[in-house]
Design a protein around this motif. Structure first.
Motif, PDB file in Angstrom:
ATOM      1  N   ALA A   1       0.835  -1.203   0.000  1.00 39.54           N
ATOM      2  CA  ALA A   1       0.000   0.000   0.000  1.00 39.54           C
ATOM      3  C   ALA A   1       0.868   1.250   0.000  1.00 39.54           C
ATOM      4  O   ALA A   1       0.549   2.241  -0.657  1.00 39.54           O
ATOM      5  N   ARG A   2       1.973   1.221   0.728  1.00 40.39           N
ATOM      6  CA  ARG A   2       2.909   2.351   0.731  1.00 40.39           C
ATOM      7  C   ARG A   2       3.728   2.381  -0.550  1.00 40.39           C
ATOM      8  O   ARG A   2       3.820   3.412  -1.199  1.00 40.39           O
ATOM      9  N   GLU A   3       4.333   1.247  -0.886  1.00 45.06           N
ATOM     10  CA  GLU A   3       5.269   1.195  -2.007  1.00 45.06           C
ATOM     11  C   GLU A   3       4.610   1.511  -3.345  1.00 45.06           C
ATOM     12  O   GLU A   3       5.143   2.263  -4.152  1.00 45.06           O
ATOM     13  N   HIS A   4       3.441   0.959  -3.596  1.00 43.53           N
ATOM     14  CA  HIS A   4       2.781   1.096  -4.900  1.00 43.53           C
ATOM     15  C   HIS A   4       1.722   2.190  -4.929  1.00 43.53           C
ATOM     16  O   HIS A   4       1.487   2.785  -5.983  1.00 43.53           O
ATOM     17  N   ASN A   5       1.049   2.429  -3.800  1.00 48.50           N
ATOM     18  CA  ASN A   5      -0.110   3.329  -3.791  1.00 48.50           C
ATOM     19  C   ASN A   5       0.108   4.595  -2.986  1.00 48.50           C
ATOM     20  O   ASN A   5      -0.790   5.427  -2.913  1.00 48.50           O
ATOM     21  N   ASP A   6       1.263   4.748  -2.374  1.00 46.26           N
ATOM     22  CA  ASP A   6       1.570   5.896  -1.532  1.00 46.26           C
ATOM     23  C   ASP A   6       0.458   6.140  -0.507  1.00 46.26           C
ATOM     24  O   ASP A   6       0.059   7.276  -0.249  1.00 46.26           O
TER      25      ASP A   6
END
Length: 145
Positions: A95-100
């Protein structure tokens, strides 16, 4: 890091546990409520958390209700927020890595305290990957792109 937490009545115990744990780790923690077991409406607290993120009062947010679903929907009504419902650390990381994602939602009735901590750790320690993911994230707040 400045972290805001909000929940409904079903999740006040998990919220309090996470708030204390995050504070012990040196984070600046804002507990946006509720603070007792009186029945409340999760959208009110989801909107409150979203407003704190949008105003820059917190860098990241943690939204918690019984399932995590309702409060994540409420948070995502604010275009400044990208809330992801997670139940294990890999989802929090992606969620952080791909979707910020700037907010994670947790279901207090679905995961225990240790899994919640593992999700929060992954969420807080993962940077946004940028590059090819940036144009997709930009479209989340501006569908006309």
């Amino acid at each position: 890091m400045r972290i805001a937490l909000a929940s409904d009545h079903a999740a006040i115990e998990l919220k309090a546990l996470l708030a204390g744990w995050l504070h012990e780790q040196g984070h600046e923690v804002s507990d946006l409520g509720p603070h007792d077991g009186t029945s409340v409406d999760y959208p009110d607290y989801g909107y409150k958390l979203a407003a704190a993120i949008a105003a820059g009062e917190a860098e990241r947010g943690i939204a918690i209700c019984g399932s995590g679903i309702g409060i994540s929907i409420a948070v995502n009504r604010n275009p400044a927020c990208r809330a992801a419902l997670v139940s294990e650390p890999l989802s929090a990381q992606l969620a952080r890595e791909h979707n910020d994602a700037n907010v994670i939602a947790l279901g207090a009735r679905l995961i225990g305290p240790e899994m919640a901590k593992a999700c929060v750790t992954a969420f807080l320690s993962t940077e946004f990957g940028g590059d090819r993911h940036q144009r997709r994230v930009d479209k989340l707040s501006n569908p006309s792109l």
